[in-house]
Motif scaffolding. Structure first.
Motif, PDB file in Angstrom:
ATOM      1  N   THR A   1      -0.606  25.152  52.988  1.00  0.00           N
ATOM      2  CA  THR A   1      -0.861  23.706  52.911  1.00  0.00           C
ATOM      3  C   THR A   1      -0.942  23.160  54.330  1.00  0.00           C
ATOM      4  OG1 THR A   1       1.531  23.386  52.625  1.00  0.00           O
ATOM      5  CG2 THR A   1       0.163  23.426  50.632  1.00  0.00           C
TER       6      THR A   1
ATOM      7  N   THR B   1      -2.879  18.802  57.907  1.00  0.00           N
ATOM      8  CA  THR B   1      -2.213  18.646  56.626  1.00  0.00           C
ATOM      9  C   THR B   1      -3.094  19.165  55.491  1.00  0.00           C
ATOM     10  OG1 THR B   1      -3.012  16.380  56.518  1.00  0.00           O
ATOM     11  CG2 THR B   1      -0.806  16.719  57.412  1.00  0.00           C
ATOM     12  N   SER B   2      -2.562  19.138  54.298  1.00  0.00           N
ATOM     13  CA  SER B   2      -3.236  19.760  53.161  1.00  0.00           C
ATOM     14  C   SER B   2      -4.568  19.107  52.823  1.00  0.00           C
ATOM     15  CB  SER B   2      -2.326  19.737  51.932  1.00  0.00           C
ATOM     16  OG  SER B   2      -1.927  18.418  51.644  1.00  0.00           O
TER      17      SER B   2
ATOM     18  N   ALA C   1       3.144  26.121  56.179  1.00  0.00           N
ATOM     19  CA  ALA C   1       3.957  25.975  54.983  1.00  0.00           C
ATOM     20  C   ALA C   1       3.179  26.430  53.763  1.00  0.00           C
ATOM     21  CB  ALA C   1       4.399  24.530  54.799  1.00  0.00           C
TER      22      ALA C   1
ATOM     23  N   THR D   1       4.110  25.812  49.877  1.00  0.00           N
ATOM     24  CA  THR D   1       5.071  25.009  49.102  1.00  0.00           C
ATOM     25  C   THR D   1       6.236  24.671  50.018  1.00  0.00           C
ATOM     26  OG1 THR D   1       6.111  27.003  48.159  1.00  0.00           O
ATOM     27  CG2 THR D   1       4.312  25.987  46.923  1.00  0.00           C
ATOM     28  N   SER D   2       7.431  25.067  49.723  1.00  0.00           N
ATOM     29  CA  SER D   2       8.586  24.663  50.520  1.00  0.00           C
ATOM     30  C   SER D   2       9.004  25.708  51.554  1.00  0.00           C
ATOM     31  CB  SER D   2       9.771  24.370  49.592  1.00  0.00           C
ATOM     32  OG  SER D   2      10.123  25.528  48.862  1.00  0.00           O
ATOM     33  N   THR D   3       8.274  26.786  51.676  1.00  0.00           N
ATOM     34  CA  THR D   3       8.609  27.843  52.622  1.00  0.00           C
ATOM     35  C   THR D   3       7.800  27.675  53.897  1.00  0.00           C
ATOM     36  OG1 THR D   3       9.076  29.372  50.808  1.00  0.00           O
ATOM     37  CG2 THR D   3       8.722  30.319  52.994  1.00  0.00           C
ATOM     38  N   VAL D   4       8.494  27.735  55.024  1.00  0.00           N
ATOM     39  CA  VAL D   4       7.846  27.589  56.325  1.00  0.00           C
ATOM     40  C   VAL D   4       7.818  28.942  57.028  1.00  0.00           C
ATOM     41  CG1 VAL D   4       7.935  26.450  58.569  1.00  0.00           C
ATOM     42  CG2 VAL D   4       8.603  25.200  56.502  1.00  0.00           C
TER      43      VAL D   4
END
Length: 115
Positions: free
Chosen positions: A32, A52-53, A98, A100-103
């Motif tokens: 994203t 950004t996405s 990123a 989802t919530s993983t960087v």
């Protein structure tokens, strides 16, 4: 998972230019946000520029027009053109993204601006 590799940092004199490259591999379709960050000695990591996405580009509050981030239609590779470099730009520059919530982070590339 995604792997990020930064390159083309180095030692440059004040006023010089560098163009950093970040290459992503793996599950790049799921990325994203993706951007450049830097961390100077003794300081926190800060945002330089981020895509950004929705494919818009944003720069960090402390970043001026000497820095330009870019990429082709694909998410990788991503570039950071840095002009008129100053000693205060000395830092390790990281590529981050990123899913989802993983960087994910690259290993970083050192940029040193010194005469």
């Amino acid at each position: 998972q995604v792997q990020l590799v930064e390159s083309w940092g180095g030692l440059v004199q004040p006023g010089g230019s560098l163009r950093l490259t970040c290459v992503a591999s793996g599950n790049t379709r799921s990325i994203t946000n993706m951007g450049w960050y830097r961390q100077a000695p003794g300081k926190q990591r800060e945002l330089v520029a981020i895509f950004t996405s929705d494919c818009s580009l944003h720069y960090g509050d402390s970043i001026d027009a000497r820095f330009t981030a870019s990429r082709d239609n694909a998410k990788t590779p991503m570039y950071l053109q840095m002009n008129s470099l100053k000693p205060e730009d000395t830092a390790v520059y990281y590529c981050g993204c990123a899913i989802t919530s993983t960087v994910y982070w690259g290993q970083g590339t050192q940029v040193t601006v010194s005469s």
